[in-house]
Motif scaffolding. Structure first.
Motif, PDB file in Angstrom:
ATOM      1  N   GLN A 286       0.830  -1.206   0.000  1.00 60.46           N
ATOM      2  CA  GLN A 286       0.000   0.000   0.000  1.00 60.46           C
ATOM      3  C   GLN A 286       0.864   1.256   0.000  1.00 60.46           C
ATOM      4  N   TYR A 287       2.166   1.033   0.199  1.00 59.71           N
ATOM      5  CA  TYR A 287       3.108   2.155   0.303  1.00 59.71           C
ATOM      6  C   TYR A 287       4.080   2.146  -0.856  1.00 59.71           C
ATOM      7  N   TRP A 288       4.700   3.287  -1.088  1.00 58.19           N
ATOM      8  CA  TRP A 288       5.679   3.400  -2.171  1.00 58.19           C
ATOM      9  C   TRP A 288       7.071   3.067  -1.640  1.00 58.19           C
ATOM     10  N   GLY A 289       7.989   2.836  -2.533  1.00 58.74           N
ATOM     11  CA  GLY A 289       9.369   2.606  -2.112  1.00 58.74           C
ATOM     12  C   GLY A 289       9.888   1.256  -2.544  1.00 58.74           C
ATOM     13  N   VAL A 290      10.885   0.795  -1.798  1.00 57.72           N
ATOM     14  CA  VAL A 290      11.565  -0.449  -2.163  1.00 57.72           C
ATOM     15  C   VAL A 290      11.331  -1.465  -1.050  1.00 57.72           C
ATOM     16  N   HIS A 291      10.962  -2.658  -1.408  1.00 53.52           N
ATOM     17  CA  HIS A 291      10.662  -3.693  -0.415  1.00 53.52           C
ATOM     18  C   HIS A 291      11.791  -4.708  -0.355  1.00 53.52           C
ATOM     19  N   LYS A 292      12.118  -5.158   0.860  1.00 56.84           N
ATOM     20  CA  LYS A 292      13.235  -6.107   0.961  1.00 56.84           C
ATOM     21  C   LYS A 292      12.852  -7.515   0.519  1.00 56.84           C
ATOM     22  N   ASP A 293      11.540  -7.813   0.433  1.00 55.84           N
ATOM     23  CA  ASP A 293      11.148  -9.127  -0.089  1.00 55.84           C
ATOM     24  C   ASP A 293      11.181  -9.099  -1.611  1.00 55.84           C
ATOM     25  N   VAL A 294      11.930 -10.050  -2.167  1.00 59.10           N
ATOM     26  CA  VAL A 294      12.094 -10.136  -3.622  1.00 59.10           C
ATOM     27  C   VAL A 294      11.925 -11.611  -4.010  1.00 59.10           C
ATOM     28  N   LEU A 295      12.023 -11.926  -5.274  1.00 61.83           N
ATOM     29  CA  LEU A 295      11.895 -13.333  -5.677  1.00 61.83           C
ATOM     30  C   LEU A 295      13.045 -14.153  -5.094  1.00 61.83           C
ATOM     31  N   CYS A 296      12.745 -15.369  -4.666  1.00 62.19           N
ATOM     32  CA  CYS A 296      13.813 -16.275  -4.240  1.00 62.19           C
ATOM     33  C   CYS A 296      14.406 -16.907  -5.498  1.00 62.19           C
ATOM     34  N   VAL A 297      15.666 -16.600  -5.747  1.00 64.05           N
ATOM     35  CA  VAL A 297      16.256 -17.110  -6.987  1.00 64.05           C
ATOM     36  C   VAL A 297      17.107 -18.355  -6.731  1.00 64.05           C
ATOM     37  N   GLY A 298      16.975 -18.871  -5.500  1.00 66.63           N
ATOM     38  CA  GLY A 298      17.587 -20.172  -5.203  1.00 66.63           C
ATOM     39  C   GLY A 298      16.682 -21.305  -5.673  1.00 66.63           C
ATOM     40  N   LYS A 299      15.398 -20.977  -5.922  1.00 72.23           N
ATOM     41  CA  LYS A 299      14.425 -22.020  -6.288  1.00 72.23           C
ATOM     42  C   LYS A 299      14.260 -22.099  -7.805  1.00 72.23           C
ATOM     43  N   GLU A 300      14.239 -23.311  -8.324  1.00 72.63           N
ATOM     44  CA  GLU A 300      14.005 -23.482  -9.770  1.00 72.63           C
ATOM     45  C   GLU A 300      12.596 -23.043 -10.149  1.00 72.63           C
ATOM     46  N   GLU A 301      11.631 -23.229  -9.210  1.00 70.84           N
ATOM     47  CA  GLU A 301      10.229 -22.843  -9.509  1.00 70.84           C
ATOM     48  C   GLU A 301      10.133 -21.372  -9.910  1.00 70.84           C
ATOM     49  N   THR A 302      11.017 -20.556  -9.325  1.00 72.69           N
ATOM     50  CA  THR A 302      10.986 -19.126  -9.652  1.00 72.69           C
ATOM     51  C   THR A 302      11.292 -18.918 -11.132  1.00 72.69           C
ATOM     52  N   PHE A 303      12.266 -19.661 -11.646  1.00 69.98           N
ATOM     53  CA  PHE A 303      12.626 -19.512 -13.066  1.00 69.98           C
ATOM     54  C   PHE A 303      11.535 -20.086 -13.970  1.00 69.98           C
ATOM     55  N   THR A 304      10.906 -21.172 -13.513  1.00 70.17           N
ATOM     56  CA  THR A 304       9.779 -21.723 -14.290  1.00 70.17           C
ATOM     57  C   THR A 304       8.683 -20.661 -14.372  1.00 70.17           C
ATOM     58  N   PHE A 305       8.395 -20.049 -13.216  1.00 75.56           N
ATOM     59  CA  PHE A 305       7.379 -18.986 -13.174  1.00 75.56           C
ATOM     60  C   PHE A 305       7.742 -17.858 -14.140  1.00 75.56           C
ATOM     61  N   LEU A 306       8.970 -17.368 -14.041  1.00 72.65           N
ATOM     62  CA  LEU A 306       9.366 -16.224 -14.880  1.00 72.65           C
ATOM     63  C   LEU A 306       9.306 -16.582 -16.365  1.00 72.65           C
ATOM     64  N   GLU A 307       9.761 -17.769 -16.691  1.00 68.25           N
ATOM     65  CA  GLU A 307       9.754 -18.164 -18.111  1.00 68.25           C
ATOM     66  C   GLU A 307       8.329 -18.322 -18.625  1.00 68.25           C
ATOM     67  N   ASP A 308       7.460 -18.887 -17.792  1.00 65.67           N
ATOM     68  CA  ASP A 308       6.044 -19.017 -18.202  1.00 65.67           C
ATOM     69  C   ASP A 308       5.426 -17.636 -18.409  1.00 65.67           C
ATOM     70  N   VAL A 309       5.670 -16.743 -17.450  1.00 66.05           N
ATOM     71  CA  VAL A 309       5.098 -15.389 -17.549  1.00 66.05           C
ATOM     72  C   VAL A 309       5.642 -14.696 -18.802  1.00 66.05           C
ATOM     73  N   LEU A 310       6.960 -14.762 -18.975  1.00 65.75           N
ATOM     74  CA  LEU A 310       7.571 -14.067 -20.117  1.00 65.75           C
ATOM     75  C   LEU A 310       7.112 -14.665 -21.446  1.00 65.75           C
ATOM     76  N   SER A 311       6.838 -15.963 -21.467  1.00 60.06           N
ATOM     77  CA  SER A 311       6.341 -16.580 -22.714  1.00 60.06           C
ATOM     78  C   SER A 311       5.000 -15.962 -23.092  1.00 60.06           C
ATOM     79  N   GLU A 312       4.103 -15.823 -22.111  1.00 60.79           N
ATOM     80  CA  GLU A 312       2.802 -15.205 -22.413  1.00 60.79           C
ATOM     81  C   GLU A 312       2.982 -13.746 -22.795  1.00 60.79           C
ATOM     82  N   VAL A 313       3.888 -13.071 -22.094  1.00 60.77           N
ATOM     83  CA  VAL A 313       4.141 -11.649 -22.383  1.00 60.77           C
ATOM     84  C   VAL A 313       4.658 -11.477 -23.821  1.00 60.77           C
ATOM     85  N   MET A 314       5.601 -12.353 -24.221  1.00 61.72           N
ATOM     86  CA  MET A 314       6.169 -12.233 -25.579  1.00 61.72           C
ATOM     87  C   MET A 314       5.124 -12.572 -26.633  1.00 61.72           C
TER      88      MET A 314
END
Ligand code: ACM
Ligand code: ZN
Length: 566
Positions: A286-314
């Motif tokens: 609800q607030y502006w700025g930078v949040h310390k929670d970001v994607l966990c890039v230690g997990k393969e699921e994160t890359f599956t998610f990003l690739e799936d999202v980017l495929s639809e986006v492209m």
């Protein structure tokens, strides 16, 4: 004083004198590269159109639409045999360039591509009464001045960033802005569609992104901690996004979508908490700025998610570039996440050259996503943070933290788009009287400063080929309504259009400012709100102005960006 300057001054004085007896130079923004004005006018009302061989189909449509528009507003039907407007394909002209010759007995328009023809039409429209942009017959001088114009852009990328995450703007408003960009011969809409405060793209494989991630339980109204408590949100369906892509293409504009990663992802984490390092729970910010929670890039699921999202986006956006963000990604969570640390170890990442190993983890993410996007025939562009540490060849850098990121990137041989906050952040206040303006973020960025931006400033001498272009950024933290959005946009977007278009060293603020009087009439014809400070009126009548002193405004945390959610 030597004789030569005197002679030059005398010639200049004579030239000025002779110009004064002739037709004035038409007020066109961005100002064409070369323009010669001759005596006389061409009667465009009733003029037939002659379309030459080989002109792209989309350009033929734009030509016929323009002809129909002239017929509508002038109320005069096309008269066979009258002097014509002829369109001719000329492959000798460069990308987006056009030649326009207006004589009493006919007009010739030459270009080699769609944008060239489309821009010649934009120039003709700016030489007609503003009612040309209307939808009803209007009295007016439906004539073009006799001119000879050769015109082409300085930069290939002339952009605007629209943030539809901090506040959501409906398709009709986005189209209105696209229309305005096209009048200014701007050709890239960088559409900021994912954020901590809202996810705006329908992704079929991940429905919670819009069921959950597109909505928040309140919006910061002034300081942090002050939220209105009102549920707010919205998103674009894939059909709507495709409709906007097509609408923009018909106006010579490519839409570059931004999926900001691996930071600025709280809306996605609220939807799929398993993609974070801690597992949440998370709430759409609800607030502006930078949040310390970001994607966990230690997990393969994160890359599956990003690739799936980017495929639809492209699939939705055919642009050569996909913007992957990369800005403001705190590394605190990665520092204590076993999976992120395991990935760091596996990759053998070490602290190096003043950057911590977690920085190189972001480089790993960028490179992996870059490869995925390249494998799909596209290129990445990202904020200047992607340059920190290592960046793989072929990436393009968008310089936002001043110009230094862009200068450094060019020095390393990368292409850049310059959108330094110091010149291009049009979400900032535009007058010094901040207590009279609607409440805004950040600092003071007047029209003159935007206009005065020289993208080569500080660059290596041979760097211009690496500067793809410029972009003004309209972040929407405090832009609640369409009126707010347009007020911030205008007239500074008009200034930026000249930075991107006209040849180096030819800008002239006084000439631009005089032309702005005509452009203002176009804004009004099109129903745009704009900042009237240039016309002696500070503020936005009828708009709520928070009763805060200028001193208090100076103390706000987001005037010292970036800051972080604790
Ligand atoms: C940015 O303004 N965070 C790119
Ligand atoms: Zn992690």
């Amino acid at each position: 004083m030597s004789k030569k300057p005197l002679l030059l001054a005398a010639i200049a004085a004579l030239a000025t004198l002779s110009c004064k007896t002739e037709v004035p130079v038409p007020e066109i923004i961005p100002q064409p590269e070369e323009i010669t004005v001759n005596e006389g006018v061409f009667k465009i009302a009733g003029a037939p159109v002659v379309i030459g061989e080989g002109i792209p189909e989309a350009a033929v449509k734009a030509i016929n639409d323009f002809s129909a528009q002239v017929e509508l507003v002038s109320g005069k039907k096309t008269k066979e045999g009258a002097p014509a407007v002829s369109y001719v394909l000329n492959d000798n002209l460069g990308a987006e360039a056009y030649a326009l010759n207006v004589k009493k007995d006919g007009v010739t328009v030459e270009a080699s591509d769609f944008n060239g023809f489309f821009y010649a039409i934009q120039t003709m429209k700016q030489m007609l009464p503003p009612a040309i942009y209307g939808s009803v017959p209007a009295k007016g001088k439906w004539v073009l001045p006799c001119v000879s114009i050769m015109d082409s852009p300085r930069f290939a990328y002339r952009g605007l960033l629209l943030d539809c995450c901090r506040h959501f703007f409906p398709v009709e408003e986005v189209k209105k802005v696209i229309n305005l960009m096209s009048i200014h011969k701007m050709n890239r809409l960088h559409w900021h569609l994912t954020e901590d405060q809202g996810w705006r793209i329908e992704i079929k494989k991940y429905p919670r992104l819009t069921e959950v991630g597109a909505w928040r339980n309140g919006t910061q109204i002034f300081r942090r901690g002050e939220t209105d408590g009102v549920r707010y949100g919205g998103f674009y369906t894939q059909d709507e996004l495709r409709e906007v892509v097509a609408y923009a293409a018909e106006r010579g504009i490519t839409i570059i979508p931004e999926v900001d990663l691996p930071g600025h992802m709280i809306a996605a984490l609220a939807s799929y908490p398993e993609l974070g390092c801690t597992g949440g729970p998370y709430e759409v910010m609800q607030y502006w700025g930078v949040h310390k929670d970001v994607l966990c890039v230690g997990k393969e699921e994160t890359f599956t998610f990003l690739e799936d999202v980017l495929s639809e986006v492209m699939d939705i956006f055919p642009s050569e570039y996909i913007n992957i963000g990369g800005d403001e990604c705190p590394k605190v969570r990665w520092e204590s996440c076993p999976l992120c640390q395991k990935r760091i170890k596996q990759l053998g990442l070490k602290d190096k050259d003043g950057f911590k190993k977690e920085h190189y983890l972001q480089n790993y993410v960028t490179a992996r996503i870059q490869k995925f996007i390249n494998d799909h025939g596209r290129k990445i562009i990202g904020w200047d943070e992607i340059l920190e540490g290592d960046l793989a060849e072929g990436a393009t850098v968008m310089s936002w933290r001043g110009t230094k990121g862009g200068i450094k990137a060019v020095g390393k041989g990368f292409d850049v788009v310059m959108s330094p906050n110091t010149y291009c952040y049009i979400d900032y206040y535009q007058t010094k009287e901040r207590d009279k303006e609607p409440y805004r973020i950040g600092k003071y960025l007047p029209l003159e400063k935007v206009y005065g931006y020289e993208p080569m400033e500080g660059m290596p001498e041979d760097g211009e080929d690496h500067i793809l272009g410029v972009q003004c950024n309209l972040w929407a933290e405090f832009l609640k309504t369409e009126v707010d959005l347009e007020y911030q946009l205008l007239p500074r977007m008009s200034a930026l259009s000249e930075v991107g278009w006209i040849p180096k060293g030819t800008k002239d603020f006084d000439r631009f400012r005089a032309s702005l009087d005509h452009m203002k009439d176009i804004y009004e014809q099109l129903g745009f709100t704009y900042c009237k400070a240039q016309w002696g009126l500070v503020g936005l009548p009828g708009h709520e102005i928070p009763a805060r002193s200028a001193e208090e405004l100076d103390t706000l945390d987001y005037n010292k960006v970036p800051f972080m959610e604790q």
